[in-house]
Design an enzyme around this catalytic site. Structure first.
Site, PDB file in Angstrom:
ATOM      1  N   LYS A  47       1.693   7.479   3.540  1.00 14.41           N
ATOM      2  CA  LYS A  47       0.876   6.100   3.625  1.00 14.41           C
ATOM      3  C   LYS A  47       0.184   5.861   5.203  1.00 14.41           C
ATOM      4  CE  LYS A  47       4.795   4.920   0.806  1.00 14.41           C
ATOM      5  NZ  LYS A  47       6.225   3.838   0.792  1.00 14.41           N
ATOM      6  N   PRO A  75       0.937  -1.370   0.350  1.00 15.05           N
ATOM      7  CA  PRO A  75       0.176   0.229  -0.251  1.00 15.05           C
ATOM      8  C   PRO A  75       0.576   1.001   0.161  1.00 15.05           C
ATOM      9  CG  PRO A  75      -0.458  -1.226   1.762  1.00 15.05           C
ATOM     10  CD  PRO A  75       0.780  -2.049   1.550  1.00 15.05           C
ATOM     11  N   GLU A  76       1.123   1.882  -1.381  1.00 13.86           N
ATOM     12  CA  GLU A  76       1.170   2.907  -1.194  1.00 13.86           C
ATOM     13  C   GLU A  76       0.242   4.229  -1.499  1.00 13.86           C
ATOM     14  OE1 GLU A  76       4.457   3.323  -4.298  1.00 13.86           O
ATOM     15  OE2 GLU A  76       3.915   0.941  -4.393  1.00 13.86           O
ATOM     16  N   ARG A  89      15.790  -3.015  -4.989  1.00 15.11           N
ATOM     17  CA  ARG A  89      14.382  -3.835  -4.720  1.00 15.11           C
ATOM     18  C   ARG A  89      14.440  -4.020  -6.663  1.00 15.11           C
ATOM     19  NH1 ARG A  89      11.493  -1.148  -1.485  1.00 15.11           N
ATOM     20  NH2 ARG A  89      12.728  -0.553   0.205  1.00 15.11           N
ATOM     21  N   ARG A 111       1.709 -11.081   6.678  1.00 15.70           N
ATOM     22  CA  ARG A 111       2.795 -10.802   6.956  1.00 15.70           C
ATOM     23  C   ARG A 111       3.855  -9.778   8.871  1.00 15.70           C
ATOM     24  NH1 ARG A 111       6.810  -9.400   1.606  1.00 15.70           N
ATOM     25  NH2 ARG A 111       7.985  -9.647   3.122  1.00 15.70           N
TER      26      ARG A 111
END
Length: 290
Positions: free
Chosen positions: A58, A2-3, A278, A125
């Site tokens: 965020k 989620p950004e 990344r 997670r």
DNA sequence: CACTTGACCTGTCCGC
DNA sequence: TGCGGACAGGTCAAGT
């Protein structure tokens, strides 16, 4: 995952779904997900009304009538899903592929409202968290102190973005965009999308960028994020909005998760490389290191 | 000091 | 089919 666009979408959903409701009961099975003790919860959250939902970077903030705020960070796999008392997910439901009946094994905090509707904090997670703190202390959180400007803040100009980036001359531009203290809300998806739109290679060192590049970059961040908000965010694996529905931005993405497909600008094949640790998606023809 | 890497977790996918 | 390992990525702590 989620950004900014995903958190903004959750915020908008929660504003219409839970503002005005009164909390009846709170349960949690994991102190890491929700560290507050029972005394705080009983005193400042139970029998308390929700008055507003806000977002900064965020982070989500759910303001309560006790002048306390539930601060929520979804990190990578966090979800905040509202379920009306009669609603059921599972077979036949459009979101069945991502969400089944709640609560489930990923549910770490459960809020029950006085009308018997629920808000579930799910997180596969367990990186995300919910914290109950006085509203006046939200701005004093370390994260809030150092976080950079919102991309859509009218006061943010390309010159200001350039100046903030100049503190990281020897870093790759993608790493700088991911740094929340430089600009708020950019994560892996919208970093890649924005760099493609601005025709910049993610491994370019910041010191090699010129003023025009920052004009393009800020515009690119705003374009990719406003399209994403319009499409309800990106569902890569886990993300859902406050109603448990997926977002559709990835159907409109230019490079993210499009390795092997052609660049819509030049037709060259999009490749996946590794930058700043990344997974990174680029068009090697449009985005050159020079 | 500036910058990069590892840890935190769990589910999924790939190769053997 | 089962299993080990790589990978996914937001943020902070630790390392270079």
């Amino acid at each position: 995952m989620p950004e900014l666009p995903e958190v903004e979408t959750v915020k908008n959903g929660l504003q219409s779904l839970i503002v005005g409701k009164t909390v009846k009961k709170v349960g949690s099975n994991n102190p890491k997900s929700f560290p507050n003790d029972e005394v705080e919860v009983e005193q400042f959250l139970v029998k308390v009304k929700i008055i507003a939902v806000r977002r900064r970077a965020k982070v989500l903030m759910i303001d309560l009538s006790t002048n306390y705020t539930l601060v929520v960070h979804l990190k990578m796999t966090g979800q905040l899903v509202f379920v009306d008392q009669k609603q059921r997910f599972g077979a036949g439901h459009p979101t069945k592929s991502l969400i089944g009946d709640l609560p489930d094994k990923s549910t770490h905090v459960e809020f029950t409202f006085t009308d018997n509707s629920h808000l579930y904090f799910n997180d596969q997670r367990k990186f995300g968290w919910v914290r109950l703190i006085p509203t006046s202390e939200v701005q004093n959180l370390a994260f809030m102190q150092k976080v950079g400007p919102e991309p859509f803040d009218a006061k943010l100009t390309p010159q200001i973005l350039q100046k903030r980036c100049e503190k990281h001359q020897k870093s790759k531009i993608k790493a700088v965009l991911l740094d929340q203290s430089v600009i708020a809300g950019v994560g892996n998806i919208y970093a890649d999308e924005s760099l493609w739109r601005a025709k910049l290679h993610p491994a370019r060192l910041t010191e090699t960028l010129r003023p025009k590049d920052f004009v393009n970059l800020l515009q690119a961040i705003r374009e990719s994020m406003s399209l994403a908000i319009q499409k309800g965010g990106s569902t890569d694996r886990n993300y859902v909005n406050a109603k448990g529905e997926r977002g559709n931005y990835l159907d409109f993405a230019k490079v993210f998760r499009r390795e092997g497909l052609s660049c819509e600008r030049c037709g060259h094949e999009i490749i996946k490389i590794r930058v700043a640790g990344r997974g990174t998606h680029i068009c090697p023809h449009c985005q050159k290191i020079k």
